[in-house]
Design a protein around this motif. Structure first.
Motif, PDB file in Angstrom:
ATOM      1  N   PRO A  79      18.905   9.662   4.724  1.00 29.58           N
ATOM      2  CA  PRO A  79      18.330  11.009   4.837  1.00 29.58           C
ATOM      3  C   PRO A  79      16.811  11.014   4.949  1.00 29.58           C
ATOM      4  O   PRO A  79      16.234  11.807   5.698  1.00 29.58           O
ATOM      5  CB  PRO A  79      18.797  11.703   3.547  1.00 29.58           C
ATOM      6  N   VAL A  80      16.145  10.141   4.198  1.00 31.69           N
ATOM      7  CA  VAL A  80      14.683  10.088   4.258  1.00 31.69           C
ATOM      8  C   VAL A  80      14.235   9.594   5.628  1.00 31.69           C
ATOM      9  O   VAL A  80      13.279  10.132   6.216  1.00 31.69           O
ATOM     10  CB  VAL A  80      14.123   9.191   3.136  1.00 31.69           C
ATOM     11  N   GLN A  81      14.906   8.587   6.159  1.00 34.02           N
ATOM     12  CA  GLN A  81      14.568   8.101   7.492  1.00 34.02           C
ATOM     13  C   GLN A  81      14.739   9.213   8.533  1.00 34.02           C
ATOM     14  O   GLN A  81      13.884   9.393   9.406  1.00 34.02           O
ATOM     15  CB  GLN A  81      15.453   6.910   7.875  1.00 34.02           C
ATOM     16  N   ALA A  82      15.821   9.956   8.428  1.00 32.05           N
ATOM     17  CA  ALA A  82      16.057  11.054   9.376  1.00 32.05           C
ATOM     18  C   ALA A  82      14.957  12.106   9.272  1.00 32.05           C
ATOM     19  O   ALA A  82      14.466  12.615  10.291  1.00 32.05           O
ATOM     20  CB  ALA A  82      17.425  11.674   9.113  1.00 32.05           C
ATOM     21  N   ALA A  83      14.558  12.422   8.038  1.00 33.13           N
ATOM     22  CA  ALA A  83      13.528  13.437   7.843  1.00 33.13           C
ATOM     23  C   ALA A  83      12.177  12.992   8.396  1.00 33.13           C
ATOM     24  O   ALA A  83      11.454  13.769   9.022  1.00 33.13           O
ATOM     25  CB  ALA A  83      13.406  13.775   6.354  1.00 33.13           C
ATOM     26  N   ILE A  84      11.826  11.724   8.181  1.00 26.81           N
ATOM     27  CA  ILE A  84      10.520  11.225   8.618  1.00 26.81           C
ATOM     28  C   ILE A  84      10.467  11.043  10.128  1.00 26.81           C
ATOM     29  O   ILE A  84       9.456  11.352  10.774  1.00 26.81           O
ATOM     30  CB  ILE A  84      10.192   9.901   7.894  1.00 26.81           C
ATOM     31  N   THR A 130      20.871   8.861  12.851  1.00 28.28           N
ATOM     32  CA  THR A 130      20.259   7.882  11.944  1.00 28.28           C
ATOM     33  C   THR A 130      21.326   7.055  11.245  1.00 28.28           C
ATOM     34  O   THR A 130      21.180   5.839  11.077  1.00 28.28           O
ATOM     35  CB  THR A 130      19.388   8.601  10.891  1.00 28.28           C
ATOM     36  N   LEU A 131      22.412   7.707  10.856  1.00 29.32           N
ATOM     37  CA  LEU A 131      23.510   6.992  10.212  1.00 29.32           C
ATOM     38  C   LEU A 131      24.135   5.988  11.168  1.00 29.32           C
ATOM     39  O   LEU A 131      24.448   4.850  10.772  1.00 29.32           O
ATOM     40  CB  LEU A 131      24.555   7.989   9.735  1.00 29.32           C
ATOM     41  N   ALA A 132      24.281   6.381  12.429  1.00 30.92           N
ATOM     42  CA  ALA A 132      24.832   5.468  13.433  1.00 30.92           C
ATOM     43  C   ALA A 132      23.906   4.280  13.663  1.00 30.92           C
ATOM     44  O   ALA A 132      24.360   3.131  13.790  1.00 30.92           O
ATOM     45  CB  ALA A 132      25.065   6.220  14.742  1.00 30.92           C
ATOM     46  N   GLY A 168       0.816  -1.206   0.000  1.00 25.01           N
ATOM     47  CA  GLY A 168       0.000   0.000   0.000  1.00 25.01           C
ATOM     48  C   GLY A 168       0.850   1.255   0.000  1.00 25.01           C
ATOM     49  O   GLY A 168       2.050   1.229   0.284  1.00 25.01           O
ATOM     50  N   LEU A 169       0.238   2.374  -0.312  1.00 28.53           N
ATOM     51  CA  LEU A 169       0.960   3.642  -0.406  1.00 28.53           C
ATOM     52  C   LEU A 169       1.563   4.068   0.929  1.00 28.53           C
ATOM     53  O   LEU A 169       2.539   4.823   0.960  1.00 28.53           O
ATOM     54  CB  LEU A 169       0.012   4.736  -0.918  1.00 28.53           C
ATOM     55  N   GLY A 170       1.007   3.575   2.024  1.00 25.63           N
ATOM     56  CA  GLY A 170       1.496   3.963   3.341  1.00 25.63           C
ATOM     57  C   GLY A 170       2.955   3.618   3.578  1.00 25.63           C
ATOM     58  O   GLY A 170       3.635   4.315   4.343  1.00 25.63           O
ATOM     59  N   VAL A 171       3.452   2.571   2.916  1.00 23.10           N
ATOM     60  CA  VAL A 171       4.846   2.170   3.144  1.00 23.10           C
ATOM     61  C   VAL A 171       5.811   3.230   2.607  1.00 23.10           C
ATOM     62  O   VAL A 171       6.956   3.305   3.046  1.00 23.10           O
ATOM     63  CB  VAL A 171       5.166   0.797   2.505  1.00 23.10           C
ATOM     64  N   PHE A 172       5.330   4.065   1.680  1.00 23.66           N
ATOM     65  CA  PHE A 172       6.199   5.098   1.106  1.00 23.66           C
ATOM     66  C   PHE A 172       6.184   6.385   1.938  1.00 23.66           C
ATOM     67  O   PHE A 172       6.788   7.383   1.557  1.00 23.66           O
ATOM     68  CB  PHE A 172       5.792   5.378  -0.336  1.00 23.66           C
ATOM     69  N   ALA A 173       5.467   6.327   3.065  1.00 26.94           N
ATOM     70  CA  ALA A 173       5.515   7.422   4.028  1.00 26.94           C
ATOM     71  C   ALA A 173       6.143   6.951   5.333  1.00 26.94           C
ATOM     72  O   ALA A 173       6.232   7.719   6.288  1.00 26.94           O
ATOM     73  CB  ALA A 173       4.108   7.965   4.282  1.00 26.94           C
ATOM     74  N   ALA A 174       6.588   5.697   5.364  1.00 27.05           N
ATOM     75  CA  ALA A 174       7.198   5.117   6.556  1.00 27.05           C
ATOM     76  C   ALA A 174       8.696   5.419   6.584  1.00 27.05           C
ATOM     77  O   ALA A 174       9.275   5.835   5.569  1.00 27.05           O
ATOM     78  CB  ALA A 174       6.967   3.604   6.569  1.00 27.05           C
ATOM     79  N   PRO A 175       9.354   5.214   7.717  1.00 27.71           N
ATOM     80  CA  PRO A 175      10.792   5.505   7.813  1.00 27.71           C
ATOM     81  C   PRO A 175      11.654   4.753   6.804  1.00 27.71           C
ATOM     82  O   PRO A 175      12.738   5.225   6.445  1.00 27.71           O
ATOM     83  CB  PRO A 175      11.129   5.088   9.250  1.00 27.71           C
TER      84      PRO A 175
END
Length: 202
Positions: free
Chosen positions: A142-147, A155-157, A86-93
């Protein structure tokens, strides 16, 4: 006049290979996922399939195989590890990592193509690490950090916990690809491309 017998720009056999690798990546999600050390992004086997697609299909076919899978996921098919879809996975971390699969597979394939008609194991490992790990992280972290609102350095660590497993997956993908290419030379992207150019494609 159009030349008779000219090979299609995208032969039917290539469409089948794209479909097979899209399915393979989906199947590698069946064992599920694992979250460790509180990281919002799970560990899965599906990046192994992304690396294999790049190593065997080459640049464009690998990217297309991953794109087909992600389009099916966006349409609601539960093809990601843990039965997610579903589209929700593209708004997840993990969204950036998923999107990163496409250029990751393409870069892996591009590097393998540069290795010529007989890529060695080390060349395959480097391609898988650069494309299947480096490029995917370049999009994912970067996307994970932003979300999540967590700093990029933190986040990198947190993502460093993935590295040992990703190294194992890169080596395993390279071994499988190398064995496949020895048994079936057309699985070498450069050989396959040359065969199509010579008019031997289907």
């Amino acid at each position: 006049m159009k030349s008779v017998g000219r090979p299609h720009r995208f032969p039917v056999g290539d469409l089948a290979r794209v479909a097979v690798f899209a399915a393979l990546i989906a199947v590698l999600g069946l064992p599920g996922s694992l979250n460790v050390f509180g990281n919002a992004v799970p560990i899965t086997l599906q990046t192994l399939g992304v690396m294999l697609a790049g190593a065997i299909l080459g640049t464009w076919r690998a990217a297309l195989a991953v794109a087909v899978l992600l389009l099916a996921v966006a349409a609601g098919w539960p093809l990601l590890a843990g039965g997610r879809g579903g589209l929700g996975v593209f708004a997840a971390p993990s969204a950036g990592f998923l999107i990163g699969w496409i250029p990751g597979a393409a870069v892996t394939g591009w590097l393998v193509e540069r290795a010529g008609r007989n890529p060695g194991l080390l060349q395959l490992v480097v391609a898988c690490l650069v494309g299947g790990v480096g490029v995917v992280y370049l999009f994912g972290v970067p996307v994970q950090a932003a979300i999540t609102g967590v700093s990029l350095s933190t986040t990198l660590a947190l993502s460093a916990v993935f590295l040992p497993g990703d190294l194992v997956k890169a080596v395993l993908a390279s071994i499988v690809a190398r064995g496949t290419q020895r048994a079936y030379p057309d699985a070498v992207p450069t050989v396959h491309r040359e065969r199509l150019r010579s008019g031997g494609g289907r």
